[in-house]
Structures are given as structure tokens and as C-alpha cells.
Design an enzyme around this catalytic site. Structure first.
Site, mmCIF file in Angstrom:
data_model
loop_
_atom_site.group_PDB
_atom_site.id
_atom_site.type_symbol
_atom_site.label_atom_id
_atom_site.label_comp_id
_atom_site.label_asym_id
_atom_site.label_seq_id
_atom_site.Cartn_x
_atom_site.Cartn_y
_atom_site.Cartn_z
ATOM 1 N N CYS A 191 -0.736 -7.853 -1.004
ATOM 2 C CA CYS A 191 -0.702 -6.697 -0.107
ATOM 3 C C CYS A 191 0.437 -6.766 0.913
ATOM 4 O O CYS A 191 1.033 -5.744 1.250
ATOM 5 C CB CYS A 191 -2.003 -6.598 0.677
ATOM 6 N N ASP A 234 0.824 -1.213 0.000
ATOM 7 C CA ASP A 234 0.000 0.000 0.000
ATOM 8 C C ASP A 234 0.856 1.259 0.000
ATOM 9 O O ASP A 234 0.431 2.305 -0.479
ATOM 10 C CB ASP A 234 -0.890 0.047 1.252
ATOM 11 N N HIS A 294 -7.984 -0.269 -3.560
ATOM 12 C CA HIS A 294 -6.923 -1.191 -3.980
ATOM 13 C C HIS A 294 -7.379 -2.106 -5.125
ATOM 14 O O HIS A 294 -8.391 -2.794 -5.029
ATOM 15 C CB HIS A 294 -6.366 -1.995 -2.813
ATOM 16 N N ASP A 329 -5.889 -4.774 -6.477
ATOM 17 C CA ASP A 329 -5.370 -6.125 -6.692
ATOM 18 C C ASP A 329 -6.277 -7.257 -6.218
ATOM 19 O O ASP A 329 -5.836 -8.394 -6.117
ATOM 20 C CB ASP A 329 -3.928 -6.269 -6.182
ATOM 21 N N ASP A 364 -2.814 5.400 -2.912
ATOM 22 C CA ASP A 364 -2.190 4.227 -2.305
ATOM 23 C C ASP A 364 -1.535 3.460 -3.449
ATOM 24 O O ASP A 364 -2.116 3.325 -4.539
ATOM 25 C CB ASP A 364 -3.236 3.335 -1.625
HETATM 26 N N1 NVA Z 1 -10.631 -3.674 -0.966
HETATM 27 C C1 NVA Z 1 -10.608 -4.917 -1.696
HETATM 28 C C2 NVA Z 1 -9.373 -5.728 -1.425
HETATM 29 C C3 NVA Z 1 -8.149 -5.139 -2.013
HETATM 30 C C4 NVA Z 1 -6.906 -5.942 -1.815
HETATM 31 C C5 NVA Z 1 -11.792 -5.768 -1.335
HETATM 32 O O1 NVA Z 1 -12.306 -5.657 -0.223
HETATM 33 O O2 NVA Z 1 -12.222 -6.594 -2.146
#
Ligand code: NVA
Length: 379
Positions: free
Chosen positions: A363, A134, A261, A263, A212
Site C-alpha cells: 500500500c 490506492d 483493497h 492486496d 481505488d
Molecule cells: N482492507 C484490508 C487490507 C487491505 C490492504 C483488510 O483490512 O484486511
């Protein structure tokens, strides 16, 4: 009798563990994509994580089941019974990487419970140093500290400073994006949780560049970004200008009403193969027309019944040891079978207790050195 952890490995007393890698080599930063053969990696720590204080950036990203803890105990340490299994899994994962011949590096232990302030706001604690993905981006020999949007993460890079200095002394380029002020003006205080993309709203404004690192993924000269509740358009533009004409930064169209995020949503896995989350990616840019699009089966695990900082799609958060070998959640059998059918060699390992702190294999790692150079994977 020897006690085994959930992954069938000898369980260490993780409270006592001070990880000293046996295979430490001359550190040199060199990483251009998510799949070249891995030589050196930073694996985070989850000791003494702090509970972030309730804020609109949590409301916009965290599953509702987690809200009560942030609201009632924000600023305290996470209870040890919540952290213990997560620590055990993370330490085991670091050992498995080392057994695979990778040089594993760790941040130093820092006290997350120390309060801090700027002229504009105060925070009671830091979050953790568990997710180096991150906080840092690596492009070739450059390591960039990114301007994160959560106030409780303002000093998150501190635990990594000894490593950053060591890499710098060994010749790496070390950059920090403009330190954000994170004043009230950055946050959208009128934020209402969107029901659909038609009424999409973000928790951050365009007051200053913030992002991030985990909202970006790398495929050589092409870099993919998602706008999210922690990454604004100014942040994406800052990175685009910083990287300059050698790179192309593409903002993807994502169907996610609570994005944070990229990924567990979109990951280029190897040249010509991209993994997408079918709930969140409806359309890829034309440049992927000749790529194989890998659509994972829906998750079968469920970590969202209790406290969890992410959705069950965290199982799509994998990590490549090289172009073939990929770390996949051991308890997500259908996904492992899918990776086999796509020509990969899945390495099963379970991180489900760690996952509830918001991250998976990708992560908790920062691939500092992979063997390979800067290439273009698109025509
Ligand atoms: N925020 C995303 C995970 C990111 C690694 C989710 O909750 O699916």
C-alpha cells in the site's frame, strides 16, 4: 548513545526529515506486474494525516474499534503520538529500499488540514499521502489517477503532482479517470453491515464509475479486480474499456463482507505463484489451475485491539523487490518461514505501527519502474 528504532535502524528525527534520495535517476514509467526487478518506487508520507469524517464508506470497511475516533474527531489531524512511530517505520522502509539500490521518490508535503468543497458537499480535511497504491495504477508507461470513493481522499493525488509532471516530461503517459462527483447518490445510505455473503451489501451504488487502484493487481496482460465498498462494477468496466484489447480484466469472487483493497486477499507474487487469503478466496478462476497456490498461515500478530484501519491480514500485504525477494512483516515469523518454504527470500521489516493506518508494504509503495516488458503468464 545512538537511539535505534523498532527495526534496529538508527532513529532519525522524522519530524525534521526531508527525504532526498541519493540515487535519483532519469525517471521513466515502466511497470507491468508485481514482481519484475524494481528500479524506482514512490514511497508515501504519513506526516499530518487527517481523520476522515464519519461516513457509510467507513462503516462498511473499517474495524469497529476505529469507529469512535472517526465519529468524535473526524476532520481533525491524527494526534502526533499516534503518527510518530508510523512515520519512523515508513522513513526507515524508504531507506532500506534505497540501500537495496532502488531509486526512492517521495510525494511533497501538503497540508492535509485544509478544508475543501464541491458544489455538492464539504470535507474538513484530507486523509494522507501515505498510500500511493490506492491512488494510482501503472500499466507499462501509463500512470492513471483513479476516481476514489472517499470524499476525504478527493485531492489525495495533489501531493504527487510534481512527480507526475516530472514523469510526463520524461515521456510517460499520464491519465486521470473521469473525476467523480461523489454526490449523495453514490452512497448506499440504507447500508447494513452484512453478517455473511448471503446478505452481502455494498456502501456504494452504480451512480458513476469509482475505484481505488488497490482493488486491482497486475500480472502482465491479465489484471485482477475485486468489487468492494470503494470499487463498483462501473469502475471495473471503465478500466477494462480504457485498457482495451491488449489486457484482460478479471473480476474475482471474494468472500469478504467488508471488502476494501485486494492486496491482503489475493496477490500474484511471481510467474506461476499466487498468494491467497484462505478466509476470503474459496475459488480461483480456472486459469490458475497450473499455478502454485500459496496459502499463508493465519496472522499471529494482533493490531486490532486499539485503533486500526485494517484487519490482521494486513501481514499478507507484501512487496516484491524482484521475483525472489519479498518484504515481509518481521514480527510475523510463521509467514516468513512459509515464504522460505515456497522458494522466496523474505526481507524482514516491521511496519506494525504504520499498519494501523490501513496499509502495508504494498500500500505505501507505487512501483513506477520495474525492469521487464508486457507478457502473458497464462496459457
Ligand atoms: N482492507 C484490508 C487490507 C487491505 C490492504 C483488510 O483490512 O484486511
Amino acid at each position: 548513545m545512538e537511539r535505534l528504532d523498532d527495526n534496529g535502524l538508527p532513529a532519525d528525527n522524522v519530524d525534521e526529515l526531508d527525504y532526498v534520495p541519493a540515487t535519483r535517476q532519469t525517471p521513466v514509467v515502466n511497470s507491468h506486474n508485481e514482481w519484475d526487478p524494481l528500479e524506482e518506487v514512490i514511497v508515501g508520507r504519513i506526516d499530518d494525516a487527517g481523520i476522515p469524517e464519519w461516513h457509510v464508506t467507513l462503516e462498511s470497511t473499517m474495524p469497529e474499534s476505529a469507529w469512535e475516533l472517526f465519529r468524535s474527531r473526524g476532520g481533525e489531524r491524527f494526534p502526533e503520538d499516534m503518527l510518530h512511530k508510523a512515520k519512523e517505520e515508513l522513513e526507515g522502509f524508504a531507506r532500506v529500499l534505497e540501500q537495496a539500490g532502488v531509486c526512492v521518490r517521495r510525494p511533497e508535503k501538503v497540508d492535509m488540514a485544509l478544508p475543501f468543497s464541491t458544489p455538492h458537499w464539504k470535507a474538513k480535511c484530507s486523509l494522507y499521502s501515505a498510500m500511493p497504491r490506492d491512488a494510482f495504477l501503472v500499466f507499462g508507461d501509463e500512470i492513471i489517477e483513479v476516481p476514489m470513493a472517499w470524499r476525504n481522499r478527493y485531492y489525495e493525488t495533489s501531493a504527487f503532482r510534481p512527480l507526475l509532471k516530472e514523469y510526463f516530461r520524461a515521456g510517460a503517459r499520464w491519465t486521470a479517470a473521469p473525476k467523480p462527483e461523489l454526490r449523495d447518490e453514490l452512497y448506499n445510505h440504507a447500508f447494513r453491515s452484512p453478517e455473511s455473503m448471503a446478505d452481502m451489501d455494498y456502501a456504494i451504488t452504480e451512480f458513476e464509475p469509482v475505484f481505488d487502484a488497490a482493488d486491482f493487481s497486475r500480472a502482465g496482460r491479465d489484471v485482477f479486480a475485486q468489487r468492494s465498498n470503494v470499487t463498483n462494477l462501473m469502475g471495473i468496466e471503465w478500466l477494462r474499456r480504457h485498457l482495451g484489447p491488449q489486457y484482460r480484466v478479471h473480476e474475482l469472487e471474494i468472500d469478504d463482507t467488508h471488502p476494501m483493497h485486494i492486496d491482503a486477499t489475493f496477490t500474484p507474487m511471481s510467474p506461476g505463484k499466487v498468494l491467497i487469503n484462505p478466509d476470503r478466496i474459496k475459488k480461483l478462476p480456472k486459469m490458475f489451475d497450473n499455478w502454485q497456490v500459496l496459502v499463508p498461515p493465519k496472522p499471529t500478530i494482533d493490531i486490532t485491539g486499539g485503533f486500526s484501519m485494517c484487519s490482521n491480514w494486513i501481514v499478507a500485504n507484501t512487496f516484491m523487490l524482484d521475483e525472489k525477494r519479498v518484504f515481509v512483516e518481521a514480527k510475523e515469523e510463521p509467514l516468513m518461514r512459509a515464504f522460505e518454504s515456497w522458494g522466496f527470500e523474505p526481507i524482514p521489516y516491521s511496519l506494525l505501527n504504520f499498519n494501523v493506518f490501513g496499509g502495508g508494504f504494498h500500500c505505501c509503495t507505487l512501483d513506477v519502474r520495474r525492469r521487464g516488458g508486457l507478457e502473458s503468464y497464462f496459457e
